[in-house]
Design an enzyme around this catalytic site. Structure first.
Site, short mmCIF file in Angstrom:
data_model
loop_
_atom_site.label_atom_id
_atom_site.label_comp_id
_atom_site.label_asym_id
_atom_site.label_seq_id
_atom_site.Cartn_x
_atom_site.Cartn_y
_atom_site.Cartn_z
N ASN A 40 0.82 -1.21 0.00
CA ASN A 40 0.00 0.00 0.00
C ASN A 40 0.86 1.27 0.00
O ASN A 40 0.35 2.37 0.05
CB ASN A 40 -0.97 0.02 1.20
CG ASN A 40 -0.25 0.17 2.53
OD1 ASN A 40 0.97 0.07 2.62
ND2 ASN A 40 -1.02 0.41 3.59
N GLY A 44 6.64 1.39 2.12
CA GLY A 44 7.31 0.92 0.90
C GLY A 44 7.40 2.04 -0.12
O GLY A 44 6.76 3.08 0.01
N VAL A 65 -3.34 -4.89 3.09
CA VAL A 65 -3.69 -6.26 3.52
C VAL A 65 -4.74 -6.30 4.61
O VAL A 65 -5.23 -7.38 4.96
CB VAL A 65 -2.44 -7.04 4.00
CG1 VAL A 65 -1.49 -7.29 2.86
CG2 VAL A 65 -1.77 -6.38 5.19
N TYR A 70 -8.04 -11.32 -3.32
CA TYR A 70 -8.44 -12.52 -4.07
C TYR A 70 -7.53 -12.66 -5.29
O TYR A 70 -7.74 -11.99 -6.30
CB TYR A 70 -9.91 -12.42 -4.47
CG TYR A 70 -10.81 -12.23 -3.27
CD1 TYR A 70 -11.16 -13.32 -2.46
CD2 TYR A 70 -11.28 -10.97 -2.92
CE1 TYR A 70 -11.96 -13.14 -1.33
CE2 TYR A 70 -12.08 -10.79 -1.80
CZ TYR A 70 -12.42 -11.87 -1.01
OH TYR A 70 -13.20 -11.70 0.10
N GLY A 108 -6.41 -16.62 5.37
CA GLY A 108 -7.63 -17.05 4.70
C GLY A 108 -7.38 -17.36 3.23
O GLY A 108 -7.89 -18.35 2.69
N ALA A 120 6.71 -13.05 8.31
CA ALA A 120 7.88 -12.31 8.78
C ALA A 120 7.54 -11.74 10.16
O ALA A 120 6.95 -10.68 10.29
CB ALA A 120 8.22 -11.19 7.80
N TYR A 151 3.20 -2.79 17.76
CA TYR A 151 4.03 -3.64 16.88
C TYR A 151 4.32 -4.98 17.55
O TYR A 151 4.07 -6.05 16.97
CB TYR A 151 5.33 -2.91 16.55
CG TYR A 151 6.21 -3.63 15.58
CD1 TYR A 151 5.83 -3.81 14.25
CD2 TYR A 151 7.45 -4.14 15.98
CE1 TYR A 151 6.66 -4.47 13.36
CE2 TYR A 151 8.28 -4.80 15.08
CZ TYR A 151 7.88 -4.96 13.77
OH TYR A 151 8.70 -5.62 12.88
N TYR A 165 -4.06 -21.54 12.64
CA TYR A 165 -4.45 -22.00 11.29
C TYR A 165 -3.75 -23.32 10.96
O TYR A 165 -4.33 -24.20 10.33
CB TYR A 165 -4.11 -20.94 10.24
CG TYR A 165 -5.27 -20.03 9.89
CD1 TYR A 165 -6.00 -20.22 8.72
CD2 TYR A 165 -5.63 -18.98 10.73
CE1 TYR A 165 -7.07 -19.40 8.40
CE2 TYR A 165 -6.69 -18.15 10.42
CZ TYR A 165 -7.42 -18.35 9.26
OH TYR A 165 -8.48 -17.54 8.95
#
Length: 318
Positions: A40, A44, A65, A70, A108, A120, A151, A165
């Site tokens: 986004n 970055g 994120v 998808y 997901g 990470a 954080y 998961y």
């Protein structure tokens, strides 16, 4: 979902335009994979991936994120999250959302695709450690309501989600805990010690040390870290981590400042300021597991890595 063309894969890197993400994208392309870079651009930069845009195997997508995504990929590296105190404390609620909602969304996606996924994570999960050096079994010493908690606790929760998961859905996960990493494409104003010292030295400004400068850090050059990522992603599924990746060579802030002064040839002087809240006094990885499992350890000496990083900052920002 199997690989698309046998030996190569389509791999998604979230946070792919960041410092680590851009180096990872570069490495994966060099290894012959198709790469989807998702970012986004909060921390970055398009500049970090500009040299990759003409590569037909590379695709850049602007996306946050914290919203579902998808796409069709074979593997996922989840690097999305501001990683320096200056940036993650700017909007702490969003930082927590990026770690937690971001993890839920990429997990997901991985579950739907049956894709292997690497998180990470960070040495910050150890907080201000009471065990030194820090092995993966150490549970940490984190202030859950301090200014760094957005954080630290966000990353800890992301690890929880990854392992849940894995246990609940059989998802193939990898979790790496990254210790201080440096190199070209670091953000010049990220507030981290290597970029701070180099920028101050190159501008001839006083070099700021907090406290007496006796707090220690271990600095891993970015190429070494990325090698660890790729090796770990390639291990059998039973190896989930968490796995420490970092350089066990420990230096005080004073030693680092003196190295930067020598390598830049600056006339900058060192000045001392009060220690920030919850700033860890020492941080050094125990990398016995990475050595044993991956045959991995850092190769680039601190002086060599600093020279490459200084050259980058000189050419890019002066």
């Amino acid at each position: 979902m199997g690989t698309l063309r046998g030996y190569d894969k389509r791999i998604m890197v979230t946070g792919g335009a960041g410092f680590l993400g851009s180096h990872l994208c570069e490495r994966l392309l060099a290894d012959g994979h198709d790469v989807l870079c998702v970012d986004n651009y909060f921390t970055g930069s398009r500049h970090n991936i500009a040299h990759l845009l003409n590569n037909t195997r590379f695709e850049a997508m602007r996306h946050d994120v914290t919203f579902p995504l998808y796409v069709e990929v074979d593997e996922i590296y989840n690097l999305a999250c501001p990683a320096s105190p200056v940036h993650y404390q700017f909007d702490p609620v969003q930082t927590t959302k990026t770690s937690v909602h971001g993890a839920i969304n990429v997990l997901g996606l991985a579950k739907r695709l049956g894709a292997r996924i690497l998180q990470a994570s960070t040495s910050e999960v150890y907080g201000d450690p009471t065990v030194h050096p820090q092995p993966e079994e150490y549970w940490g010493n984190v202030n859950p309501i301090g200014p760094r908690a957005c954080y630290d606790e966000g990353k800890r929760c992301a690890e929880t989600l990854f392992f849940d998961y894995h246990r609940q859905h059989g998802l193939p996960i990898k979790v790496v805990r990254i210790f201080n990493t440096y190199g070209p494409r670091m953000h010049p104003n990220d507030g981290r010690v290597v970029s701070n010292f180099i920028m101050q030295a190159l501008k001839g400004e006083p070099i700021t040390i907090y406290g007496e400068g006796q707090q220690t850090r271990a600095f891993c050059y970015v190429d070494d870290l990325i090698e660890g990522f790729v090796r770990f992603m390639g291990t059998p599924e039973q190896h989930t981590g968490p796995l420490n990746l970092g350089n066990p060579g420990e230096f005080t802030m004073l030693e680092l400042a003196e190295k930067v002064i020598r390598l830049t040839g600056t006339s900058s002087k060192i000045v001392h300021k009060p220690l920030p809240q919850d700033d860890p006094k020492q941080r050094r990885p125990d990398i016995a597991k990475a050595k044993s499992l991956l045959g991995w350890e850092p190769k680039v000496p601190l002086d060599d890595g600093l020279e490459r990083t200084i050259a980058y900052f000189r050419s890019r920002f002066l």
